[in-house]
Scaffold this active site. Structure first.
Site, PDB file in Angstrom:
ATOM      1  N   SER A 158     -14.782 -33.872  63.658  1.00  0.00           N
ATOM      2  CA  SER A 158     -15.010 -32.553  63.846  1.00  0.00           C
ATOM      3  C   SER A 158     -14.680 -32.212  65.294  1.00  0.00           C
ATOM      4  O   SER A 158     -14.210 -33.140  66.037  1.00  0.00           O
ATOM      5  CB  SER A 158     -16.691 -32.459  63.818  1.00  0.00           C
ATOM      6  N   LYS A 159     -14.550 -31.109  65.392  1.00  0.00           N
ATOM      7  CA  LYS A 159     -13.918 -30.776  66.883  1.00  0.00           C
ATOM      8  C   LYS A 159     -14.990 -31.154  67.872  1.00  0.00           C
ATOM      9  O   LYS A 159     -14.509 -31.182  69.032  1.00  0.00           O
ATOM     10  CB  LYS A 159     -13.805 -29.225  66.898  1.00  0.00           C
ATOM     11  N   ARG A 160     -16.138 -31.371  67.599  1.00  0.00           N
ATOM     12  CA  ARG A 160     -16.984 -32.009  68.676  1.00  0.00           C
ATOM     13  C   ARG A 160     -16.687 -33.521  68.811  1.00  0.00           C
ATOM     14  O   ARG A 160     -17.323 -33.943  70.129  1.00  0.00           O
ATOM     15  CB  ARG A 160     -18.490 -31.954  68.338  1.00  0.00           C
ATOM     16  N   SER A 181      -8.184 -22.049  63.168  1.00  0.00           N
ATOM     17  CA  SER A 181      -9.218 -21.213  63.782  1.00  0.00           C
ATOM     18  C   SER A 181      -9.637 -21.995  65.044  1.00  0.00           C
ATOM     19  O   SER A 181     -10.031 -23.169  65.248  1.00  0.00           O
ATOM     20  CB  SER A 181     -10.477 -21.488  62.888  1.00  0.00           C
TER      21      SER A 181
END
Ligand code: GLU
Length: 315
Positions: A251-253, A11
Site C-alpha cells: 500500500s502507498k502507506r 491515482s
C-alpha cells in the site's frame, strides 16, 4: 491492424509503490512491443486526496524509470484535459445520456445500510446492491433529497457480461447477481470511477487497458457502460498483484516500498531489473533499461497468480 494505444491511469494519492510501478512497466511494455503509444491520464477524481504535487512527482518518477508516455499528463495533447478533476463537464454529458434513457436513479442508502450483514457481498468485499431505492416514488425522492444529497445509480439489466482477458482468459459475471445497480455519481457530485474511466479511455482512443487484477471485477460494469453509451471498448490485460514477501498487500502507506525509498537505494535500471525479475521477465535481477525489455516482452512469461516479492529483493 492499427498499433495499440495503451495508458497509464494512476491515482496520485501518494508516492507510487512497487505494485504501481510493475503495472506501469507492463502497460508500457505491452504497448511498446506492439509499436504502440501510451497516454498518461491522471485519475484525480478525488481532488482532495490527489493533490497536484503528487501528480507531478508521479510524472517525474515515471520519467526516472524510463517509462515515457506519448501524450497526456502535464504535456497535454489532442484529447485533453488529461486530469480527471478537469473533466467533469465531459462526464456530465454522458451521465445525462444515461439519465435521459431512464437508466439512472437516486440512492439514499447510507454506508451502514449498504453493508448490512444480510446483504450478499462480492468476492472483493463490496456489497451487491439490494435495489432498495430502485422504485421510490417522486414524493419519496423529494422528501429524502431534502435530508441528504443522493448518490446516483445505474440500473443494470438482466445481463451476464463475459469477456476474454488478454492475460487471465475468460471472465464472466451476472450483473444483477454479482454486482447490482452501481453508483456512477457520488452524493457530493463527483462522478464515480466506473463512469469516468469508460468515458476517458474511449475519448482518449485507448485500445488496450493494462491494470491490476484487483480491478478485474470492475470490468463487466465498464463493458456494460461501453455498450450503453455506444463507445468502443478496449482490450483488457489484468496483471497479478504484487505482494510483500509475507503475503501482505502493498500500500502507498508502506514507506518501505515507495519510490522515495527506492530512489535513495537503487538506480532506475536496478529497480526496473528487479521488478522485471519478480514478474518473470528476467532470469536474474540484473540492472536493465525499460526499453531493453521491449523486444523480449511477452504476456506468457508473466505469472497469472499473485506475485510474492522475493525476500530481500528491494532491501
Ligand atoms: N486509477 C486506478 C488506480 O490507480 C487505475 C484504474 C484503471 O486502471 O482502470 O488504481
Amino acid at each position: 491492424m492499427a498499433a495499440v494505444t495503451g495508458r497509464f491511469a494512476p491515482s496520485p494519492s501518494g508516492r507510487m509503490h512497487l505494485g504501481n510501478l510493475l503495472c506501469s512497466l507492463l502497460a508500457w511494455l505491452s504497448a511498446k512491443q506492439d509499436g504502440g503509444r501510451v497516454v498518461l491520464r491522471i485519475e484525480d477524481l478525488d481532488a482532495e486526496r490527489c493533490p497536484r504535487k503528487f501528480a507531478d512527482l508521479l510524472e517525474a518518477d515515471l520519467r526516472w524509470l524510463g517509462l515515457v508516455w506519448d501524450e497526456g499528463g502535464s504535456d497535454g495533447g489532442p484529447n485533453g484535459p488529461y486530469y480527471q478533476s478537469e473533466r467533469s463537464e465531459i462526464y456530465e454529458t454522458y451521465f445525462k445520456r444515461l439519465t435521459e434513457r431512464g437508466l439512472i436513479y437516486p440512492c439514499f442508502c447510507s454506508r451502514s445500510q449498504l453493508h448490512a450483514a444480510s446483504a450478499p457481498h462480492r468476492s472483493d468485499g463490496t456489497p451487491v446492491y439490494s435495489g432498495a431505492c430502485r422504485d421510490l416514488s417522486p414524493e419519496e425522492v423529494r422528501r429524502r433529497s431534502a435530508q441528504r444529497p443522493p448518490a446516483w445509480r445505474l440500473r443494470v439489466g438482466e445481463e451476464t457480461v463475459s469477456f476474454t482477458d488478454g492475460h487471465l482468459g475468460r471472465y464472466e459475471e451476472s450483473l444483477p447477481e454479482d454486482c447490482g445497480d452501481f453508483v456512477v455519481r457520488r452524493g457530493d457530485g463527483v462522478f464515480a470511477y466506473q463512469l469516468a474511466v469508460v468515458v476517458d479511455d474511449a475519448l482518449m482512443g485507448v485500445t488496450q487497458v493494462v491494470r491490476g487484477a484487483d480491478l478485474l471485477q470492475s470490468t463487466p460494469r465498464q463493458l456494460y457502460l461501453y455498450k450503453l453509451l455506444g463507445l468502443p471498448a478496449p482490450e483488457f490485460y489484468h496483471l497479478p498483484l504484487l505482494l510483500a514477501p509475507d503475503g501482505r498487500r502493498l500500500s502507498k502507506r508502506d514507506g518501505d516500498v515507495s519510490l522515495e525509498t527506492l530512489q535513495s537505494r537503487f538506480t532506475a535500471q536496478e529497480v526496473v531489473g528487479r521488478l522485471a525479475y519478480a514478474a518473470h521477465l528476467l532470469e536474474k535481477p540484473e540492472p536493465v533499461a525499460a526499453a531493453e525489455l521491449v523486444k523480449s516482452f511477452s504476456w506468457e512469461k508473466v505469472p497469472k497468480e499473485d506475485i510474492l516479492l522475493p525476500r530481500g529483493l528491494f532491501d
